[in-house]
Design a protein around this motif. Structure first.
Motif, PDB file in Angstrom:
ATOM      1  N   HIS A 133      54.034  31.190  39.217  1.00 10.26           N
ATOM      2  CA  HIS A 133      53.681  30.212  38.391  1.00 10.26           C
ATOM      3  C   HIS A 133      52.385  29.377  39.013  1.00 10.26           C
ATOM      4  N   ARG A 134      51.413  29.794  38.507  1.00 14.96           N
ATOM      5  CA  ARG A 134      50.116  29.116  39.179  1.00 14.96           C
ATOM      6  C   ARG A 134      49.542  27.823  38.133  1.00 14.96           C
ATOM      7  N   LYS A 135      49.556  27.151  38.801  1.00 12.98           N
ATOM      8  CA  LYS A 135      49.061  25.741  37.911  1.00 12.98           C
ATOM      9  C   LYS A 135      47.673  26.091  37.160  1.00 12.98           C
ATOM     10  N   ASN A 136      46.957  26.651  38.029  1.00  9.81           N
ATOM     11  CA  ASN A 136      45.580  26.940  37.306  1.00  9.81           C
ATOM     12  C   ASN A 136      45.549  28.310  36.677  1.00  9.81           C
ATOM     13  N   LYS A 137      45.349  28.442  35.443  1.00 11.51           N
ATOM     14  CA  LYS A 137      45.790  29.734  34.663  1.00 11.51           C
ATOM     15  C   LYS A 137      44.658  30.627  34.688  1.00 11.51           C
ATOM     16  N   ASN A 138      43.545  30.343  35.600  1.00  9.31           N
ATOM     17  CA  ASN A 138      42.401  31.353  35.536  1.00  9.31           C
ATOM     18  C   ASN A 138      42.680  32.423  36.549  1.00  9.31           C
ATOM     19  N   PHE A 139      42.393  33.583  36.390  1.00  6.22           N
ATOM     20  CA  PHE A 139      42.576  34.678  37.040  1.00  6.22           C
ATOM     21  C   PHE A 139      44.057  34.891  37.397  1.00  6.22           C
ATOM     22  N   VAL A 140      44.788  34.670  36.686  1.00  2.77           N
ATOM     23  CA  VAL A 140      46.170  35.128  36.831  1.00  2.77           C
ATOM     24  C   VAL A 140      46.450  36.662  36.528  1.00  2.77           C
ATOM     25  N   LEU A 141      46.936  37.221  37.427  1.00  2.00           N
ATOM     26  CA  LEU A 141      47.232  38.847  37.602  1.00  2.00           C
ATOM     27  C   LEU A 141      48.646  38.980  36.870  1.00  2.00           C
ATOM     28  N   THR A 142      48.975  39.464  35.945  1.00  2.00           N
ATOM     29  CA  THR A 142      50.128  39.845  35.401  1.00  2.00           C
ATOM     30  C   THR A 142      50.423  41.266  35.566  1.00  2.00           C
ATOM     31  N   PRO A 143      51.419  41.799  36.562  1.00  2.00           N
ATOM     32  CA  PRO A 143      51.653  43.243  36.710  1.00  2.00           C
ATOM     33  C   PRO A 143      52.575  43.606  35.401  1.00  2.00           C
ATOM     34  N   PHE A 144      52.383  45.066  35.234  1.00  3.29           N
ATOM     35  CA  PHE A 144      53.242  45.525  34.363  1.00  3.29           C
ATOM     36  C   PHE A 144      54.247  46.678  34.956  1.00  3.29           C
ATOM     37  N   LYS A 145      54.950  46.892  34.223  1.00  7.09           N
ATOM     38  CA  LYS A 145      56.187  47.670  34.841  1.00  7.09           C
ATOM     39  C   LYS A 145      56.126  49.101  34.550  1.00  7.09           C
ATOM     40  N   ASN A 146      55.498  49.211  33.468  1.00  9.80           N
ATOM     41  CA  ASN A 146      55.248  50.521  32.765  1.00  9.80           C
ATOM     42  C   ASN A 146      53.581  50.884  32.672  1.00  9.80           C
ATOM     43  N   PRO A 147      53.481  51.866  32.786  1.00  5.44           N
ATOM     44  CA  PRO A 147      52.059  52.124  32.621  1.00  5.44           C
ATOM     45  C   PRO A 147      51.451  51.973  31.155  1.00  5.44           C
TER      46      PRO A 147
END
Lengths: 813, 795
Positions: free
Chosen positions: B744-758
């Motif tokens: 949880h980052r306060k600044n929402k720019n450049f937030v990487l969201t990893p995926f579990k499945n390809p």
């Protein structure tokens, strides 16, 4: 006079004599010389005043035959000593000035230097050590140090490797040919080349460092000195090849070889191979004499022999206990395995068989954390003279001859690894043994208690299993006692009941069977302890804070005793004093108590607020002894209670009087046990006593023990405070203080402190006792005040006042 | 707030990696797949990842057995050959992405080919082919391939072939368990080695699968007993090491030739190393120790098992920095160890240009890279997280009832799906949104008349249509267009309004009209004029009125979809586009077209004036992987490159955009190390939006151009100004779906969201709803043949 014994062989690495006939083993503050052929102790090197940490046997030249029986030892007492181990004489003492943790000696022609790791200073989180170089000739350390070492307790930086369970100290390792010395630090492997004798500074010693992937435990050199093997806490064994070519041999080392093919550009090794079979920490590593096999042993208790070329393995499984050390013998096919169950096993790697096993006294049962509350039998007297029964792990009951300090026999049903024997009891003539074993549940499945009755059938086989009762109670068995004259056993359990087991005769088959004859319970309270009176007419069973007295023959409740005020303490030990109407009870909790009851008046005779580790009563009557963990300062650190000081006190009492007749300080005594031995001829002979009084056997937490006559006048009295060294120099007087970890220190001061500390809560008048204890518990809700049999309730005026007080306090809050 | 829809029904059956070859300069590798496709992979300079530079599509019945990439005096790229079990040796044209020359082996299936080593880039070298009939045949390489001669036939098959380093001898390993050495000039058999050790196996059963000649003259062989054997030049056995549980299928040597890697059918990659004789062993006191051997020895070092299936191919590449002047490309040295710090098992620690890498490929379709010099210290890097993923395109113009139509390009067919786009109509759908559930029936399928060469099949979802909006939340397969041609589909296009579908294979381009009337979908083929060449990339522009096709030789065609006339042909100079077009992107207003080549060029064309507008200078030597026009301003193009850099271009002014100029230095390093490498961009359809989402098969990242880029404040626990800003948020049981919030980052720019499945595709389907097409890798693995059985402890 006193007799001591019960040493732990496997604590440090043993060492063979040059001819392979003797094995030198560190046993506490002494070094025992064992004969390899018989397994018996030939000599004992006495002189160190603290634990001996390492032994180096001098491997001199052929012409210097006299040197062949010399050995160096190092110790925590800051000295290094040279011995002739065949004559058990001390030749040289060098004061190093630091506690020596490990020592190796170069095996060159010149007797010049020793490597030592020493503890330099104690810091808050542990120790910092130095590896030093010591010139023997000048008896001085070479300036500087070879390496700084972090000892394990300070390895907080590896907090994420949570598998740390044992704290093996960092040990120096010498290669067989003696040109290299190495050490597996946690983060690196140090390899030093043995310097010329003229080296003046440690910085002149050539060294190379290898970097492993994981924190290491042990390392080993191969016979050709080109390979270095090291094992880590996750069971991975790493072998580096051609170690130190650049550092030590750069002049004639082939040039023009590209570095790009190296295993690790930073390390001076050509390749790094990993071998992985162990899934737990590897505790010991050794190469065979031809260098083609690597031997390893770990916490899984499986010995693995690796063929380095192909990676093929040979196994020796089911050894039962974790490994501590592997020592190579002069015979290349023989290795000695030091196991954590205090045994030395001579392994022939050709046949993969054990040639010989030397058992020491086995260590205490270590219960898993979830069963820490279990009050296990630590040691039981076997009525064969001078033998005690020691319940241990893996379903083994060991019979140990304490007079000869020798393993006598053991009863073992089937080796089962997650099963421990928790209780042992014998009939008076020792014809019947009763054991309770506990199988530890794995992931909540498969746990349970087993009650077993054994009978003596022949001389050679100690006991054979007669009856086995699976899960005799609903819960774990907490106590076991045997009737002094009849074949009746009682078990108490966590399932709030106790059961009487009797032997009955089956008329038709002419056999004896064990069956449960009666079950009793009291107010659904847990039964933590049980004891038979010596005439066998009374059975005392502790039901939490109460003591219930039963008639074991008619199975009727006789009466109930209650410690006034102590409502949240649990009575964990009970003992009748023979030939006098006293019952001793010890309770645990926030306010532990030792209480002596007068059964003729059914009242508290006197009591101490003291935590008791063990109670034993003199079978001749009149006395009892307790092991009290008195001086422990308890303080909270991170929520866990830490016992700061391991010193316990052994107090000898007459039940009539609260003033102890004698008090001894006993180092490392917490977690120990004590036992009165009947005054047989053998016992008297062994400790040079002639009195007809019983002798006291005290074991410390390492199961080192001492036997002495507590009543003897020749016993060092408080006035004659004997120092350990004085005793040795005298040469004749064998004192209690032969080694420091087993010091009995009878002194006025101890007695004074004891009285000063506890006499405040002590009174010889039971009535006064009532008042004091009531005050202690006055903060309790008033309902607890009435939760006792009426004969022990305080007077109505007292109780009325307390009830009113408790109401007032509630409002005030 | 973003609403996330997921589609997991897409067929995705990647095919196994059969063979690998390294380019002559060592910077690129070619991977041949079971489908016949050949991919060229390169490591992006300055970045840690590998990217697929170009793909030669496969064809039905292709059976490539081996790849050989040798240097050539003509072409800088070298010449790439493949041999096949169909009995042909083929040379491939990496610019036109098709076969250049082909010759019959005259000996049946070719199991392996090996090019003669030559010091200079001499084109008149020989290539040896191990043929099924038991002979090794030589072909002379000139402009094409000419049959030269055959060595005497041996019993059984020749499975492997290798040249000695001087090019005078040929080694051949056969199915009879023998390795033979022939003189290349005289065809005389010099000696013969029987590879079986001590009668372990009958000779007839032993196959020598792989041969490797080292610089020292040592011959290494891998055979079907799992043994790797080392022989000296005269055929004497030096070492036999059995570390595999199954056949050794491939061998490779580290650049120093002191380490050899062997890959086996048991999924292991084993490293052997040459350990020189210790200088200490010459000492006099050691000589009497007879049990200790002398001399240099090949020893086992360790094994890595990251493939779940057989490892079929190995190669060693050295990704070299393209631009030597770039300060980021200076030779990398291992960072010195900090005290008490263990090397983290992360490829970022070792994967640098100039570090030799071992690449392995196998039946599980994946490619893994290892540091060749220090393989055991680090975890391998999965450089190909989503192999052969289907290409997905959306038709947002066709959105209706909260649904959107989507096209997926598979090797032999094209699927058209209807998926949910938003919850705007009807009642609010359930949290799982229907899209997730795996038990969907596709309804009845009807075959329409197949007058043309393509089979058209449409399917309907009638039964639930009456239930209104909620039924619209279920993904429905609307149509499937199968290609009857043997060649696989190269590229496809789907017009924004969903009216047209176009695709092309190696031989021909095709166009289809999609009609939707009364819940009835019909597909009509439109015959293109014979003059229209096959395309490498295609795209529709200005709704669906124009079809733009990028063909070989730098030609870009503009086609009118109504009249089927070619309106214009851009002929781009070789300076602008010298290699095949890998990327086409048209602006929504139809004015601009961006075309990126696989070698890194980017050209902007003006479609209104039909003129070449701007040749964008090379960014960093890597090709553009994705491009998107800013929805608000059509003259702004956002481009990501294979080095994971993000550029904003101002097309009208022919310069770098303001955002790029200001923030170029401060883009967080996490973006440069984007897991999996940025493979696509998607932009919200709303015109006022300033956000784009960059995604890879492993992660996605929301970038807002209106927000400041502060290097530290963003990635560390930002002292954020992101109040009220929209951010990635998915409804319902979020973590059960596999998407985890990074932190949880306060600044929402450049937030990487990893995926579990390809993840195969991420795209906006409405203003605040996102479609994610994914497939769990374990389901994909089920399509592969079972690997060699391996006993696992406790099973």
């Amino acid at each position: 006079m006193a007799l001591r014994g019960g040493s732990f062989f496997a604590d440090k690495q043993p060492s063979f004599s040059c001819d392979g006939r003797f094995l030198l083993v560190c046993t506490g503050c002494t070094v025992s010389v064992l004969s390899v052929a018989t397994g018996l102790r030939v000599a004992e090197l006495q002189g160190h005043t603290d634990r001996v940490t390492s032994i180096v046997v001098v491997k001199g030249l052929e012409e210097a035959k006299s040197v062949l029986t010399h050995a160096w030892t190092s110790s925590w007492d800051k000295t290094i000593r040279l011995w002739n181990f065949t004559t058990a004489t001390q030749i040289t003492v060098i004061d190093v000035g630091y506690k020596v943790v490990s020592m190796v000696r170069e095996q060159h022609e010149t007797l010049s230097s020793l490597y030592t790791t020493v503890i330099r200073k104690t810091e808050f989180r542990g120790y910092t050590g130095r590896v030093l170089l010591l010139h023997i000739a000048s008896q001085k350390t070479v300036e500087g140090h070879l390496a700084k070492v972090c000892f394990l307790r300070s390895l907080f930086c590896f907090a994420k490797f949570s598998t740390f369970q044992t704290s093996l100290p960092r040990v120096l390792v010498a290669s067989r040919k003696g040109s290299f010395v190495g050490m597996a630090d946690s983060a690196k492997v140090w390899v030093w080349k043995v310097p010329a004798p003229s080296v003046g500074y440690c910085s002149e010693v050539q060294a190379t460092v290898l970097h492993p992937w994981q924190p290491l435990t042990v390392m080993a050199f191969d016979p050709t000195e080109t390979l270095v093997a090291a094992a880590d806490r996750r069971g991975l064994i790493t072998v580096w090849k051609n170690v130190g070519e650049r550092t030590f041999y750069s002049s004639d080392y082939r040039r023009g070889k590209s570095d790009s093919g190296r295993a690790d550009a930073n390390d001076d090794a050509e390749s790094r191979t990993t071998y992985h079979w162990h899934h737990k920490e590897v505790a010991c590593l050794s190469f065979t004499a031809d260098g083609s096999y690597l031997l390893s042993g770990g916490r899984e208790a499986v010995f693995v022999m690796w063929h380095l070329e192909t990676g093929n393995q040979r196994f020796l499984p089911r050894l039962g206990t974790p490994f501590r050390y592997i020592t190579s013998a002069p015979d290349p096919s023989v290795f000695v395995l030091s196991m954590a169950d205090n045994s030395l096993r001579f392994l022939n790697i050709g046949s993969m068989r054990m040639d010989r096993v030397i058992f020491g006294i086995k260590p205490y049962v270590t219960c898993p954390d979830t069963l820490e509350w279990l009050n296990v039998t630590k040691v039981a007297l076997h009525h064969v003279h001078g033998t005690v029964a020691v319940p241990t792990a893996n379903l083994i009951v060991q019979f140990y001859d304490v007079l000869l300090d020798k393993h006598a026999n053991q009863v073992c049903q089937i080796l089962k690894y997650n099963t421990v024997v928790t209780h042992v009891a014998f009939s008076v003539d020792a014809s019947v043994m009763v054991t309770v074993d506990l199988r530890v549940a794995e992931a909540g499945v498969g746990g349970g208690s087993f009650l077993k009755f054994w009978t003596k059938s022949s001389e050679h086989i100690p006991y054979t299993l007669h009856t086995s009762v699976d899960s005799p109670h609903g819960g774990e068995v907490l106590a076991l006692a045997y009737h002094p004259s009849k074949n009746i056993a009682v078990t108490c359990s966590r399932a709030n009941d106790f059961k009487l087991w009797v032997q009955t005769k089956n008329e038709s088959k002419d056999t004896h069977n064990w069956r449960c004859s009666a079950t009793g319970s009291y107010k659904q309270k847990r039964m933590h302890a049980a004891a038979f009176s010596h005439d066998g007419t009374l059975l005392a069973v502790a039901a939490e804070e109460l003591i219930t007295l039963w008639n074991p023959l008619s199975n009727t409740l006789v009466c109930v005793l209650s410690i006034p005020g102590a409502f949240h303490e649990v009575v964990g030990m009970l003992s009748f004093v023979p030939k006098c109407p006293y019952l001793i009870s010890a309770s645990f909790g926030k306010q532990p108590q030792l209480t002596v009851w007068n059964l003729s008046t059914l009242s508290v005779w006197w009591s101490y607020q003291v935590e008791v580790e063990g109670i034993t009563v003199d079978p001749n009557g009149g006395h009892f002894a307790v092991l009290a963990s008195s001086h422990t300062k308890r303080y909270h650190k991170g929520g866990a209670e830490v016992k700061r000081n391991g010193t316990a006190q052994v107090c000898l009492f007459k039940p009539e009087s609260p003033l102890p007749t004698s008090v001894w300080n006993f180092k490392d005594g917490i977690g120990g046990a004590l036992l009165f031995l009947p005054p047989t001829e053998e016992v008297n002979k062994a400790i040079n006593a002639s009195s007809s009084e019983s002798k006291l056997l005290i074991l410390n937490k390492h199961r080192e023990y001492v036997i002495f006559d507590p009543y003897s006048e020749s016993n060092p009295k408080p006035a004659s405070k004997i120092a350990a060294n004085a005793a040795i120099e005298d040469g004749k007087l064998i004192s209690f203080s032969i080694y420091l970890s087993l010091t009995l220190e009878p002194s006025f001061t101890a007695l004074d402190t004891f009285n000063a500390m506890y006499l405040t809560t002590n009174t010889s008048k039971p009535i006064a006792q009532h008042d004091q204890l009531s005050k202690i518990t006055s903060t309790q809700p008033w309902g607890d005040l009435l939760n006792a049999p009426s004969h022990v309730l305080p007077s109505l005026t007292d109780i009325g006042q307390q009830i009113l007080e408790s109401f007032l306090q509630k409002k005030a809050q | 707030m973003l609403e996330i829809h997921r589609l997991r029904h897409l067929d995705w059956i990647p095919s196994a990696v059969i063979a690998l070859a390294t380019s002559p300069d060592g910077a690129a590798i070619a991977a041949a797949r079971d489908s016949g496709a050949i991919e060229v992979w390169k490591a992006a300079p300055g970045s840690v990842g590998w990217y697929c530079q170009l793909t030669i599509p496969g064809m039905q019945g292709a059976a490539i057995s081996c790849l050989e990439w040798c240097s050539s005096s003509v072409s800088r790229q070298g010449r790439l050959f493949s041999s096949g079990l169909d009995g042909f040796i083929t040379e491939w044209d990496l610019e036109r992405l098709e076969a250049k020359a082909q010759t019959d082996s005259f000996g049946g299936s070719v199991w392996q080919v090996a090019a003669q080593p030559s010091s200079q880039d001499d084109d008149s070298r020989d290539i040896a082919a191990a043929c099924d009939d038991g002979s090794v045949r030589l072909f002379t390489l000139n402009d094409s391939m000419t049959y030269k001669k055959a060595f005497p036939r041996v019993k059984g098959r020749v499975l492997s072939v290798a040249w000695s380093l001087d090019g005078k001898r040929v080694y051949g390993g056969g199915s009879d368990g023998c390795i033979r050495s022939w003189d290349a000039a005289t065809c005389i058999e010099l000696y013969r080695i029987t590879a079986g050790i001590g009668g372990q196996k009958k000779l007839e059963e032993l196959c020598v699968w792989s041969l490797l000649v080292l610089r020292s003259g040592t011959l290494v062989s891998g055979d079907s007993t799992g043994t790797t054997q080392f022989w000296d030049e005269r055929g004497m056995l030096l070492e036999a090491l059995t570390r595999h549980d199954a056949d050794v299928l491939a061998l490779a040597a580290a650049p120093s030739h002191t380490a050899v890697f062997a890959a086996g059918a048991d999924g292991q990659v084993v490293m052997y190393q040459l350990v020189h004789e210790s200088s200490r062993r010459g000492n006099s006191d050691l000589k009497e120790d007879a049990s200790v051997g002398f001399g240099d020895k090949w020893t086992y070092v360790g094994t890595k098992r990251c493939h779940s299936h057989d490892v079929r191919a190995l190669t060693v590449a050295i990704p070299v920095p393209i631009d030597a002047g770039d300060p980021t490309s200076k030779p990398w040295t291992r960072p010195t160890r900090e005290r008490n710090k263990w090397p983290e098992p992360d490829h970022r620690k070792w994967a640098r240009p100039g570090i030799p890498m071992l690449v392995s490929g196998g039946n599980d379709a994946k490619l893994f890279a290892y540091p060749a010099n220090d393989m055991m210290s680090y975890q391998p890097h999965d450089i190909c997280p989503a192999p052969e993923r289907p290409v997905v395109q959306l038709a947002p113009g066709l959105a209706q009832d909260g649904n959107v139509v989507m096209m997926a390009q598979h090797p032999t067919y094209i699927d058209i799906w209807r998926v949910a786009s938003s919850q705007s109509t009807g009642k609010r759908p359930e949290a799982e949104n229907g899209v997730d559930s795996d038990d969907i029936t596709l309804g009845k399928r009807k075959r329409s008349d197949s007058t043309s060469e393509e089979t058209l099949s449409t399917s309907y979802q009638q039964d639930q249509a009456s239930k209104g909006a909620q039924s619209g939340q279920r993904p429905v397969l609307l149509a499937k267009i199968k290609s009857k041609a043997t060649a696989h589909i190269t590229c496809s296009a789907f017009s924004e309004d969903g009216k047209f579908v176009a695709f092309s294979d190696r031989t021909k381009a095709r166009l289809f009209e999609l009609k939707h009337a009364q819940k009835q979908w019909t597909i009509k083929k439109k015959n293109l004029p014979g003059t229209v060449p096959p395309a490498h990339r295609m795209i529709f522009s200005v709704g669906s009125s124009r079809l733009i096709m990028a063909c070989s030789q730098g030609e870009i065609l503009v086609l009118d979809t109504d009249s089927l006339e070619v309106l214009h042909v851009f002929k781009l100079a070789a300076d602008d586009l010298q290699s095949p077009v890998a990327l086409l992107c048209a602006s929504p207003d139809g004015q601009w077209l961006a075309a990126g080549s696989s070698s890194g060029n980017l050209v902007i064309l003006n479609l209104e004036t039909l003129r070449h507008h701007w040749s964008v200078p090379l960014f960093d030597g890597t090709p553009a992987t994705a491009a998107v026009f800013h929805p608000g301003n059509n003259a702004v193009l956002i481009v990501t490159t294979a080095a994971n850099k993000i550029h904003v271009l101002d097309i009208a002014a022919r310069e770098l955009g303001r955002w790029s100029k200001e923030n170029h230095a401060s883009i967080p390093s996490e973006i440069l190390e984007f897991p999996g490498g940025i493979s696509g961009l998607t932009v919200s359809p709303s015109t006022g939006s300033t956000e784009i989402i960059a995604y890879s098969p492993r992660a996605m990242c929301l970038i807002d151009f209106s927000k400041p880029v502060a290097k530290n404040a963003v990635i560390a626990n930002g002292n954020g100004n992101g109040n009220g800003a929209p951010h990635l948020h998915h409804m319902g049981n979020g973590h059960a779906n596999g998407v985890h919030h990074h932190h949880h980052r306060k600044n929402k720019n450049f937030v990487l969201t990893p995926f579990k499945n390809p993840v195969l595709f991420v795209g906006y389907v409405a203003k605040s709803s996102l479609l994610i097409v994914e497939r769990p890798w374990l389901e994909v693995l089920n399509h592969f043949q079972a690997p060699v059985y391996r006993h696992r402890y406790g099973t």
